[in-house]
Design a protein around this motif. Structure first.
Motif, PDB file in Angstrom:
ATOM      1  N   ALA A 170       4.899   9.214   9.430  1.00  0.00           N
ATOM      2  CA  ALA A 170       3.944   9.545   8.499  1.00  0.00           C
ATOM      3  C   ALA A 170       2.928  10.388   9.405  1.00  0.00           C
ATOM      4  O   ALA A 170       2.621  11.457   8.862  1.00  0.00           O
ATOM      5  CB  ALA A 170       2.882   8.532   7.995  1.00  0.00           C
ATOM      6  N   TYR A 182      -2.686   7.574   4.998  1.00  0.00           N
ATOM      7  CA  TYR A 182      -2.530   6.125   4.371  1.00  0.00           C
ATOM      8  C   TYR A 182      -3.876   5.303   4.483  1.00  0.00           C
ATOM      9  O   TYR A 182      -4.836   5.306   5.259  1.00  0.00           O
ATOM     10  CB  TYR A 182      -1.619   5.348   5.305  1.00  0.00           C
ATOM     11  CG  TYR A 182      -1.380   3.974   4.795  1.00  0.00           C
ATOM     12  CD1 TYR A 182      -0.500   3.573   3.621  1.00  0.00           C
ATOM     13  CD2 TYR A 182      -1.468   2.945   5.499  1.00  0.00           C
ATOM     14  CE1 TYR A 182      -0.239   2.427   2.955  1.00  0.00           C
ATOM     15  CE2 TYR A 182      -1.497   1.424   5.259  1.00  0.00           C
ATOM     16  CZ  TYR A 182      -0.748   1.229   4.015  1.00  0.00           C
ATOM     17  OH  TYR A 182      -0.299  -0.041   3.410  1.00  0.00           O
ATOM     18  N   TRP A 199       3.206  -1.038   6.974  1.00  0.00           N
ATOM     19  CA  TRP A 199       2.895   0.358   6.982  1.00  0.00           C
ATOM     20  C   TRP A 199       3.244   0.894   8.584  1.00  0.00           C
ATOM     21  O   TRP A 199       3.738   1.784   9.056  1.00  0.00           O
ATOM     22  CB  TRP A 199       1.493   0.792   6.916  1.00  0.00           C
ATOM     23  CG  TRP A 199       1.564   2.286   7.031  1.00  0.00           C
ATOM     24  CD1 TRP A 199       0.620   2.736   7.956  1.00  0.00           C
ATOM     25  CD2 TRP A 199       1.983   3.506   6.387  1.00  0.00           C
ATOM     26  NE1 TRP A 199       0.783   4.171   8.038  1.00  0.00           N
ATOM     27  CE2 TRP A 199       1.321   4.351   6.796  1.00  0.00           C
ATOM     28  CE3 TRP A 199       2.745   3.510   5.250  1.00  0.00           C
ATOM     29  CZ2 TRP A 199       1.690   5.864   6.594  1.00  0.00           C
ATOM     30  CZ3 TRP A 199       3.006   4.833   4.667  1.00  0.00           C
ATOM     31  CH2 TRP A 199       2.524   5.933   5.322  1.00  0.00           C
ATOM     32  N   LEU A 222       6.570   1.444   0.458  1.00  0.00           N
ATOM     33  CA  LEU A 222       5.919   2.284   1.198  1.00  0.00           C
ATOM     34  C   LEU A 222       6.913   3.294   1.516  1.00  0.00           C
ATOM     35  O   LEU A 222       6.641   4.499   1.818  1.00  0.00           O
ATOM     36  CB  LEU A 222       5.254   1.468   2.225  1.00  0.00           C
ATOM     37  CG  LEU A 222       3.921   0.878   1.891  1.00  0.00           C
ATOM     38  CD1 LEU A 222       3.355   0.035   3.234  1.00  0.00           C
ATOM     39  CD2 LEU A 222       2.963   1.672   1.282  1.00  0.00           C
ATOM     40  N   ASP A 278       0.852   7.348  -4.637  1.00  0.00           N
ATOM     41  CA  ASP A 278       1.283   8.130  -3.813  1.00  0.00           C
ATOM     42  C   ASP A 278       0.875   9.602  -4.623  1.00  0.00           C
ATOM     43  O   ASP A 278       1.100   9.836  -5.513  1.00  0.00           O
ATOM     44  CB  ASP A 278       2.810   8.202  -3.067  1.00  0.00           C
ATOM     45  CG  ASP A 278       3.821   8.481  -4.234  1.00  0.00           C
ATOM     46  OD1 ASP A 278       3.693   9.739  -4.886  1.00  0.00           O
ATOM     47  OD2 ASP A 278       4.562   7.466  -4.415  1.00  0.00           O
ATOM     48  N   ILE A 282      -1.042   8.231   0.616  1.00  0.00           N
ATOM     49  CA  ILE A 282      -0.481   7.077   0.166  1.00  0.00           C
ATOM     50  C   ILE A 282      -1.746   6.004   0.079  1.00  0.00           C
ATOM     51  O   ILE A 282      -2.155   5.731   1.289  1.00  0.00           O
ATOM     52  CB  ILE A 282       0.733   6.741   0.904  1.00  0.00           C
ATOM     53  CG1 ILE A 282       1.780   7.638   0.883  1.00  0.00           C
ATOM     54  CG2 ILE A 282       1.199   5.053   0.484  1.00  0.00           C
ATOM     55  CD1 ILE A 282       2.931   7.216   1.696  1.00  0.00           C
ATOM     56  N   GLU A 283      -1.745   5.077  -0.806  1.00  0.00           N
ATOM     57  CA  GLU A 283      -3.112   4.217  -1.021  1.00  0.00           C
ATOM     58  C   GLU A 283      -2.207   3.104  -1.459  1.00  0.00           C
ATOM     59  O   GLU A 283      -1.529   2.972  -2.427  1.00  0.00           O
ATOM     60  CB  GLU A 283      -4.057   4.661  -2.034  1.00  0.00           C
ATOM     61  CG  GLU A 283      -4.495   5.965  -1.293  1.00  0.00           C
ATOM     62  CD  GLU A 283      -5.719   6.586  -2.015  1.00  0.00           C
ATOM     63  OE1 GLU A 283      -6.115   6.026  -3.442  1.00  0.00           O
ATOM     64  OE2 GLU A 283      -6.616   7.373  -1.612  1.00  0.00           O
TER      65      GLU A 283
END
Length: 619
Positions: free
Chosen positions: A443, A450, A436, A476, A529, A489-490
Motif C-alpha cells: 500500500a 488506510y 493490514w 483488504l 475503498d 481504504i477505510e
C-alpha cells in the motif's frame, strides 16, 4: 301411508280377533243349523211313522180328510200323493186350491217313497215360497205320505244365536283392541328406543348406548347388547381410521414433494402445502382446473397422461422457471400426482459443472506455466540471469497454485461443516490493523491511505479470531488490488439491531444470512475503498466461487476467485450476513455483521446453535 310397527301389530291383532269372531259366528251358525235340521228330521221321521200307522188303520178315510187329521195330530203340513204324482190331499189346501197344485211326481222324495223307501229333501216350496224340510214314506193303497217342516224357524234360531255371538264378539273385539293397543305399545317401545339410538349412531353420535334404556332380558335385550357392541366396535374402528388418516395427512403435509389429487376432469381435490408452494396456489385450491393451476403446456400434458388410466413414470417438466420431477398414479375417479422440485439440484449441477470448469481452468494456468518454464530450465545452455528469471516465474506460479489449493480446501471445509466457530471477545480495530500489516508495504508503494474507525460500543465483537482475521485479509486484499494509487481504504464499525440491517445490501446484491438471532444487537463492519467499482450486473454474483468481474486483471494480480466465497461462509458461520454496494469510478463498500458480545458470552449458545457441522480448526 307408512305404518309404524306398533300400528301394524295393533291392526294385526284386530284382524286376527275379527277373523276369529267371524269364523266363530259362521261356524257356530253352520253347526247349529245342521244340528237343528237333523233334530227336525228325526222328529219328522217319528211323526211320519205315526202318520203311516194311522193311514194303515183308517184306509177308508178320504185322502184330504186323512191329511187334515194327521196335520192336527203332528202339527205339520201333511200331503198325500197318488202313484201318478197327483196330490190327493193337503192339510193346507182344499177344493180348487188342492186341484190346482202341480204334479209331485218329479219330487225326489216322492220318487223315493213310490219306490218303497223313505225319502228326504230340503228345498224351497213353490206353493208356500219358503225353504222346507220334506220327508216321505209309502202309505196304504199305494199312496205317499209327506210331512214338511218349515226351516224359517231353524234360520231364526240360528240367526239369534249368531247375533248373540257377534254381539259378544264385538264386545270382545273392543276390549281386546284396547288390550292389544297397549300390548303393541309395550312390545314396540324398546324397539322404538333402539331405533332412536340407531338413528343417533347413524348421525355420528357413536357415544350413545341402548343398554341404559333397554333392560329386557329377552331377544330385545340381546339386540340392544349387540347394538352397543357394534357401536363400540365402530367407534374403535373409526377412531383408529381417524388416527391413521391424521397420520397419513400429517405425512403428506410434511412431505417435501408436492402432492395433488385430481378428479376425473382434472380439477384439484386436495393439495399439500408443498404443492401449494410449488404452484403458488391458494390455501384451499379445491376445484381449480388444470389451467388455473399452471398454464404451461408441460403440466397440462402431464395431467392428461395421469388421467389416461396408466401410471406415469418419473417425468421432468419445467413450470414457471422451476424444474419439477413428476410421477402419477391413476385412481378410481381421477389421479394423484407427485412433484419434486429439483430446481436446486439442477442449479447445484450447474454450479458443480461451472466449478469443475473454473477449477480446471484456474489450475491449468499455473501448471502450464510451471511445465513450460521447467522444460526451459532443463536447457543446459540457458544463461544464468534468464534461468533465475524462469525459476522465479515457476516459484510464483507454484505459490499461486498453492494458494488456489489452500483456498479450495478452506472452502470445502466451510461448506461441508468441518469448521466450527470458536468465538471470543475480539477487537475489530486490532484485528483490522493486524490484517493490514501484510499489505502495508504494498500500500505504501501505491500511496494508498488506510484508516480504521469504530464506534465505542462497536469496537468489540463475539467472533472467532482466526476467522475474522481471514475475513479482513481477503477483503483488504481485494480492496488494495482494485484501488488506484493515492486511493483510500477505510474500515468502520457500528451497532445495528439485525444481521440484515437496512444499511446492508439486499440479497439481490449478494447479502446472505441465517436470519436467526434477530433482536440481539449486532456489529456491522464496513470495508470501503475508492477503487474502480463493480458494475451492478455483477454485484449479485461476486460471492460465488471463481466469479471475477475482470478475469484477466484478477489472474494477473494473483487472485484465486475464492476469497469472497470464503468470506461469505465465515460470516454466515457466525450467524451474520454480508453484502456489497458499489458505484463505478467511486469505489465499493462490503458490509458484514457479527454478534455483539454480552455479559454471558463465555460460550454463547446462540453461536453453538447456528454453527453448522462438527469439528474444529481454522478455515
Amino acid at each position: 301411508m307408512r305404518l309404524r310397527v306398533d300400528q301394524k301389530l295393533f291392526l294385526s291383532y284386530l284382524a286376527v280377533i275379527a277373523a276369529v269372531v267371524a269364523a266363530l259366528t259362521l261356524g257356530v251358525g253352520s253347526m247349529l243349523r245342521t244340528r237343528l235340521t237333523e233334530n227336525a228330521a228325526a222328529d219328522l221321521r217319528r211323526e211320519l211313522a205315526l202318520a203311516r200307522a194311522l193311514s194303515d188303520r183308517y184306509p177308508e178315510l178320504p185322502p184330504d180328510s186323512l191329511a187334515d187329521l194327521l196335520a192336527r195330530l203332528s202339527d205339520r203340513r201333511v200331503t198325500l200323493v197318488g202313484r201318478d204324482g197327483r196330490v190327493l190331499g193337503d192339510s193346507e189346501r182344499d177344493g180348487a186350491g188342492l186341484r190346482a197344485m202341480e204334479n209331485h211326481l218329479a219330487r225326489p222324495e216322492v220318487r223315493d217313497a213310490l219306490e218303497g223307501r223313505w225319502g228326504q229333501a230340503v228345498r224351497r216350496s213353490t206353493s208356500v215360497g219358503a225353504a222346507h224340510l220334506y220327508m216321505t214314506a209309502p202309505g196304504a193303497n199305494g199312496t205317499v205320505i209327506r210331512l214338511s217342516f218349515p226351516l224359517q224357524e231353524v234360520h231364526r234360531a240360528v240367526g239369534r244365536v249368531q247375533r248373540g255371538i257377534f254381539g259378544v264378539g264385538a264386545l270382545a273385539l273392543v276390549l281386546t283392541s284396547l288390550l292389544s293397543f297397549g300390548f303393541s305399545l309395550a312390545v314396540t317401545h324398546p324397539l322404538r328406543q333402539l331405533a332412536e339410538v340407531a338413528r343417533a349412531m347413524a348421525a355420528g353420535d357413536l357415544g350413545r348406548r341402548a343398554g341404559g334404556r333397554v333392560r329386557h332380558r329377552d331377544e330385545v335385550g340381546e339386540l340392544s347388547e349387540a347394538l352397543d357392541a357394534l357401536a363400540g366396535e365402530l367407534q374403535r374402528r373409526l377412531g383408529q381410521l381417524e388416527g391413521e388418516r391424521a397420520e397419513m395427512q400429517a405425512l403428506i403435509d410434511a412431505m417435501a414433494e408436492g402432492v395433488i389429487a385430481v378428479d376425473a376432469s382434472g380439477r384439484v381435490k386436495r393439495a399439500n402445502p408443498a404443492a401449494r408452494r410449488i404452484f403458488s396456489l391458494a390455501r384451499d385450491p379445491r376445484g381449480l382446473s388444470p389451467q388455473e393451476v399452471a398454464r404451461r403446456q408441460a403440466y397440462l400434458d402431464f395431467v392428461r397422461r395421469a388421467l389416461a388410466g396408466e401410471p406415469v413414470p418419473p417425468t421432468e417438466l419445467r413450470v414457471d422457471g422451476q424444474h419439477l420431477l413428476g410421477t402419477a398414479q391413476p385412481l378410481a375417479a381421477g389421479a394423484v400426482m407427485v412433484f419434486l422440485d429439483v430446481s436446486a439440484l439442477r442449479r447445484l449441477e450447474d454450479v458443480r459443472r461451472d466449478f469443475v470448469a473454473n477449477a480446471s481452468h484456474e489450475l491449468k494456468t499455473p501448471l502450464t506455466a510451471i511445465r513450460g518454464f521447467s522444460e526451459t530450465l532443463l536447457d543446459p545452455d540457458l544463461p544464468a540471469p534468464l534461468r533465475r528469471q524462469f525459476a522465479e516465474t515457476v516459484k510464483q506460479n507454484a505459490d499461486r497454485l498453492q494458494r488456489i489449493v489452500d483456498d479450495l480446501l478452506d472452502l470445502s471445509r466451510l461448506e461441508s461443516g468441518g469448521w466450527r466457530v470458536q468465538p471470543e471477545i475480539v477487537s475489530v480495530c486490532d484485528m483490522a490493523r493486524e490484517a493490514w500489516a501484510v499489505f502495508a508495504d504494498a500500500a505504501a508503494r501505491k500511496g494508498v491511505r488506510y484508516g480504521v474507525e469504530a464506534a465505542p460500543e462497536a469496537e468489540y465483537v463475539w467472533a472467532d479470531p482466526s476467522a475474522l482475521r481471514q475475513v479482513f485479509t481477503n477483503l483488504l486484499g481485494n480492496a488494495l488490488r482494485y484501488t488506484p494509487p493515492e486511493g483510500t481504504i477505510e474500515v468502520g464499525a457500528r451497532v445495528v439491531l439485525s444481521p440484515l440491517s437496512s444499511s446492508s445490501s439486499s440479497p439481490s446484491t449478494g447479502g446472505a444470512g441465517t436470519g436467526e438471532g434477530e433482536g440481539r444487537p449486532w456489529v456491522e463492519v464496513a470495508v470501503r475503498d475508492t477503487g474502480s467499482g463493480i458494475p451492478s450486473a455483477h454485484l449479485p454474483r461476486i460471492f460465488e466461487r471463481f466469479y471475477r468481474v475482470d478475469a484477466a486483471r484478477s489472474r494477473e494480480e494473483g487472485g484465486t476467485g475464492l476469497g469472497l466465497a470464503i468470506v461469505k461462509h465465515l460470516v454466515e458461520g457466525h450467524g451474520g450476513s454480508i453484502g456489497a454496494e458499489s458505484q463505478l469510478g467511486r469505489g465499493t463498500t462490503v458490509r458484514f455483521t457479527l454478534p455483539l458480545p454480552d455479559v454471558h458470552d463465555e460460550g454463547d449458545p446462540y453461536l453453538d446453535a447456528s454453527a453448522a457441522g462438527e469439528g474444529e480448526g481454522e478455515p
